[in-house]
Structure formats: C-alpha cells, structure tokens
Enzyme design. Structure first.
Site, PDB file in Angstrom:
ATOM      1  N   ASP A 125     -80.181 -53.150 -25.398  1.00 32.02           N
ATOM      2  CA  ASP A 125     -80.462 -51.807 -25.921  1.00 32.02           C
ATOM      3  C   ASP A 125     -79.154 -51.145 -26.371  1.00 32.02           C
ATOM      4  O   ASP A 125     -78.179 -51.133 -25.621  1.00 32.02           O
ATOM      5  CB  ASP A 125     -81.137 -50.954 -24.839  1.00 32.02           C
ATOM      6  CG  ASP A 125     -82.503 -51.527 -24.458  1.00 32.02           C
ATOM      7  OD1 ASP A 125     -83.183 -52.059 -25.351  1.00 32.02           O
ATOM      8  OD2 ASP A 125     -82.868 -51.447 -23.277  1.00 32.02           O
ATOM      9  N   LYS A 129     -76.587 -42.680 -28.187  1.00 29.59           N
ATOM     10  CA  LYS A 129     -75.960 -41.376 -27.848  1.00 29.59           C
ATOM     11  C   LYS A 129     -74.734 -41.576 -26.953  1.00 29.59           C
ATOM     12  O   LYS A 129     -74.785 -42.361 -26.006  1.00 29.59           O
ATOM     13  CB  LYS A 129     -76.974 -40.490 -27.119  1.00 29.59           C
ATOM     14  CG  LYS A 129     -78.079 -40.015 -28.015  1.00 29.59           C
ATOM     15  CD  LYS A 129     -78.942 -38.993 -27.332  1.00 29.59           C
ATOM     16  CE  LYS A 129     -80.040 -38.587 -28.297  1.00 29.59           C
ATOM     17  NZ  LYS A 129     -81.308 -38.319 -27.660  1.00 29.59           N
ATOM     18  N   ASP A 161     -78.193 -57.012 -33.345  1.00 33.24           N
ATOM     19  CA  ASP A 161     -78.374 -56.565 -34.730  1.00 33.24           C
ATOM     20  C   ASP A 161     -77.620 -55.255 -34.969  1.00 33.24           C
ATOM     21  O   ASP A 161     -77.591 -54.758 -36.093  1.00 33.24           O
ATOM     22  CB  ASP A 161     -79.859 -56.305 -35.013  1.00 33.24           C
ATOM     23  CG  ASP A 161     -80.367 -55.175 -34.142  1.00 33.24           C
ATOM     24  OD1 ASP A 161     -80.267 -55.297 -32.890  1.00 33.24           O
ATOM     25  OD2 ASP A 161     -80.834 -54.160 -34.682  1.00 33.24           O
ATOM     26  N   THR A 199     -84.321 -65.333 -30.331  1.00 36.65           N
ATOM     27  CA  THR A 199     -85.100 -64.488 -29.425  1.00 36.65           C
ATOM     28  C   THR A 199     -86.210 -63.809 -30.241  1.00 36.65           C
ATOM     29  O   THR A 199     -86.218 -63.878 -31.474  1.00 36.65           O
ATOM     30  CB  THR A 199     -84.220 -63.401 -28.779  1.00 36.65           C
ATOM     31  OG1 THR A 199     -83.989 -62.367 -29.735  1.00 36.65           O
ATOM     32  CG2 THR A 199     -82.885 -63.951 -28.303  1.00 36.65           C
ATOM     33  N   GLU A 200     -87.104 -63.109 -29.551  1.00 34.89           N
ATOM     34  CA  GLU A 200     -88.172 -62.394 -30.261  1.00 34.89           C
ATOM     35  C   GLU A 200     -87.586 -61.330 -31.202  1.00 34.89           C
ATOM     36  O   GLU A 200     -87.967 -61.234 -32.369  1.00 34.89           O
ATOM     37  CB  GLU A 200     -89.120 -61.676 -29.273  1.00 34.89           C
ATOM     38  CG  GLU A 200     -90.206 -62.547 -28.696  1.00 34.89           C
ATOM     39  CD  GLU A 200     -89.793 -63.231 -27.408  1.00 34.89           C
ATOM     40  OE1 GLU A 200     -88.632 -63.056 -26.970  1.00 34.89           O
ATOM     41  OE2 GLU A 200     -90.632 -63.959 -26.834  1.00 34.89           O
TER      42      GLU A 200
HETATM   43  C1  LIG Z   1     -84.171 -54.851 -26.949  1.00 36.79           C
HETATM   44  S1  LIG Z   1     -84.898 -55.819 -25.709  1.00 36.79           S
HETATM   45  C2  LIG Z   1     -84.327 -57.480 -26.088  1.00 36.79           C
HETATM   46  C3  LIG Z   1     -85.199 -58.523 -25.471  1.00 36.79           C
HETATM   47  C4  LIG Z   1     -84.776 -59.991 -25.735  1.00 36.79           C
HETATM   48  N1  LIG Z   1     -83.484 -60.296 -25.190  1.00 36.79           N
HETATM   49  C5  LIG Z   1     -84.808 -60.316 -27.192  1.00 36.79           C
HETATM   50  O1  LIG Z   1     -83.737 -60.470 -27.788  1.00 36.79           O
HETATM   51  O2  LIG Z   1     -85.910 -60.430 -27.769  1.00 36.79           O
HETATM   52  C6  LIG Z   1     -83.914 -55.384 -24.316  1.00 36.79           C
HETATM   53  C7  LIG Z   1     -84.532 -55.829 -22.995  1.00 36.79           C
HETATM   54  O3  LIG Z   1     -83.621 -55.525 -21.954  1.00 36.79           O
HETATM   55  C8  LIG Z   1     -84.349 -55.030 -20.840  1.00 36.79           C
HETATM   56  N2  LIG Z   1     -83.429 -54.196 -20.063  1.00 36.79           N
HETATM   57  C9  LIG Z   1     -82.692 -53.171 -20.532  1.00 36.79           C
HETATM   58  N3  LIG Z   1     -81.964 -52.615 -19.547  1.00 36.79           N
HETATM   59  C10 LIG Z   1     -82.254 -53.319 -18.420  1.00 36.79           C
HETATM   60  C11 LIG Z   1     -81.842 -53.229 -17.067  1.00 36.79           C
HETATM   61  N4  LIG Z   1     -80.975 -52.289 -16.667  1.00 36.79           N
HETATM   62  N5  LIG Z   1     -82.349 -54.107 -16.175  1.00 36.79           N
HETATM   63  C12 LIG Z   1     -83.244 -55.061 -16.562  1.00 36.79           C
HETATM   64  N6  LIG Z   1     -83.671 -55.189 -17.841  1.00 36.79           N
HETATM   65  C13 LIG Z   1     -83.185 -54.333 -18.749  1.00 36.79           C
HETATM   66  C14 LIG Z   1     -85.496 -54.261 -21.456  1.00 36.79           C
HETATM   67  O4  LIG Z   1     -86.583 -54.109 -20.574  1.00 36.79           O
HETATM   68  C15 LIG Z   1     -85.834 -55.122 -22.663  1.00 36.79           C
HETATM   69  O5  LIG Z   1     -86.823 -56.088 -22.352  1.00 36.79           O
END
Ligand SMILES: C[S@@+](CC[C@H](N)C(=O)[O-])C[C@H]1O[C@@H](n2cnc3c(N)ncnc32)[C@H](O)[C@@H]1O
Length: 246
Positions: A125, A129, A161, A199-200
């Site tokens: 993520d 901000k 990305d 990845t997805e």
């Molecule tokens: C943007 S998605 C990317 C998912 C995957 N890696 C992909 O590339 O398709 C980010 C993932 O990180 C997980 N995530 C973010 N912060 C996290 C945290 N502190 N602990 C566990 N999971 C976390 C979210 O739930 C989400 O599934």
C-alpha cells in the site's frame, strides 16, 4: 482491496491446519520444525489473494514459503489457490507453504533473528499522505526489522506500480546503507521476464499499460559477497582472442 465477507470463513481456516496458521507467534524461531526441514524461508508481506506465493511454492519445492496478510478472506482465497497450483504442477503432496494471518507491524513477534532468507514486498500500500508514511512497509522502521530477521543470504525483493513509493523506498534502503541491484523502472519493457511471477495487482497494472518498478536489496553478508564477485567478474577485461598464424 475490496473484500466480500462470507459466513464460516474463519471456521474453514481453522480446519485448514496444513496450510493456514492463525497462531504464528507459536512458531517464532521454530518455523523449520513446522515445515519439517531446514530449507530457506521466503516470506511475502501483504500477499493479497496469494497468486504469487502459491505459484512460487509449487515451482520450488526446496524453498519454504510464508504468505502473510491480515484478512481472513484473503487467506481463504490463498488456500484455494495453493491447492490448485499444486495440482497444476503435479505436486499435490507439497507442504512448503504456510499462509499466516497477522499484522506485519509486529513481524518481530513471529520470526527470530536470522530465520528468513528473503522478504518479498509486492505492491505494498503506497500510503500517499505524509502523515501516513510511517505505515509504508518500506519505511526505515520496517526495513530495520527485516534486516534483523534476514540471514547471511538475506535479500529483499520489492516491486510496485507507484513511482512515489519506489522513490521513497530507494531512499529508505540507501539511508540504511543497503546495496541495491537490478533496479528497473519498467520491469515489463520487453515483456514479462522469465524469472518473474506476476501478482494479482501486477497483472492488472500491466494490462493497463502502467510501468512496474522493481529492485533487489542485498542485505546479508554472504549475499553481498556473491554480488561483489559477480560485479568483479563482469569488470574483467575480455580475454584477447588467439591470432591464428597463417
Ligand atoms: C495492494 S495489496 C497487494 C497484494 C499482493 N501482494 C499483490 O501484489 O497482488 C496490499 C496487501 O497488503 C496487505 N497489508 C497491508 N498492510 C498490512 C499489514 N500491516 N499486515 C498484513 N497485511 C497487510 C493488505 O491487506 C493487502 O492484501
């Protein structure tokens, strides 16, 4: 990520003890026991729906993989994918994958120092901000933790990305004195490289024509030595060709 809740998911996860770990603190320093071997452990932080980690685990039986996320629904999807990926690779017996429900903020509670060989950060993520920058999984506070958990062969592989997150992350790694290699601002410039498992999120962004940024961070002493040796080899002058006498 949008998630549709489903009744009974937690109960299903509780039954999938071969794949799903709901009490990861119990395995700190003991993951080798859980896998039943001392193979290297590679971890994806924020695995989402699990395409990447389930594919890798089916391809590489001699590496143990751990996918971590904090939502039941995602672990559930990941478990389904793992079963399918093993079947596709003709290896339904594989036991080299654990899907862990946990908040990465406390990662040091589930792994001991030097217990990991590789950390994958895929499309973390971006937290745009400024007041949220500390939540970025490549913030120095997180990276310091990964460094402690990685062994002598330790590396971090990062792709995103987000140009903004990539810039931030390169600075974060550099500020901690870490070496980087294979930096690219367009991983898919010439198509998907043979080594790369998508990845997805990546598949979606590539379809939209967005560039994917990627780098590898060399953390452990043995990994660094290997990297130096590769550089030294590449730096050697080419051997003069032997002239044939007429
Ligand atoms: C943007 S998605 C990317 C998912 C995957 N890696 C992909 O590339 O398709 C980010 C993932 O990180 C997980 N995530 C973010 N912060 C996290 C945290 N502190 N602990 C566990 N999971 C976390 C979210 O739930 C989400 O599934």
């Amino acid at each position: 990520m949008r998630l549709r809740g489903r009744k009974g998911t937690r109960e299903e996860l509780e039954r999938q003890t071969d794949l799903v770990v709901l009490d990861p603190r119990a395995y700190k320093g003991r993951w080798a026991e859980r896998f039943g071997n001392a193979n290297p452990i590679h971890v994806e932080l924020g695995m989402g729906k699990g395409r990447f980690i389930t594919q890798l685990s089916a391809q590489n039986p001699d590496i143990n993989y751990i996918g971590i996320d904090m939502f039941d629904q995602l672990l559930h999807r990941g478990a389904d994918k793992a079963v399918k990926a093993r079947a596709e690779h003709g290896r339904p017996e594989l036991r080299n994958l654990a899907l862990v429900l946990f908040n990465i903020e406390h990662i040091e509670d589930i792994f001991a120092e030097g217990e990991l060989e590789r950390v994958y950060l895929n499309f973390s993520d971006p937290w745009p901000k400024k007041r949220h920058h500390r939540r970025r999984l490549t913030h120095p506070n997180f990276v310091r933790k990964y460094i402690r958990l990685l062994n002598a062969n330790g590396e971090i592989h990062f792709k995103t990305d987000s140009e903004m997150l990539f810039e931030f992350s390169l600075n974060s790694f550099a500020d901690l004195g870490l070496r980087m290699r294979n930096i690219t601002f367009s991983l898919h410039r010439d198509g998907n490289p043979a080594f790369n498992v998508m990845t997805e999120y990546e598949a979606k962004f590539v379809e939209q024509g967005k560039p994917i940024y990627r780098c590898e961070v060399v953390v452990g002493s043995a990994a660094l030595e290997r990297h130096e040796a590769v550089l030294a080899e590449a730096d050697k002058p080419a051997r003069p060709s032997i002239r044939q006498e007429a």
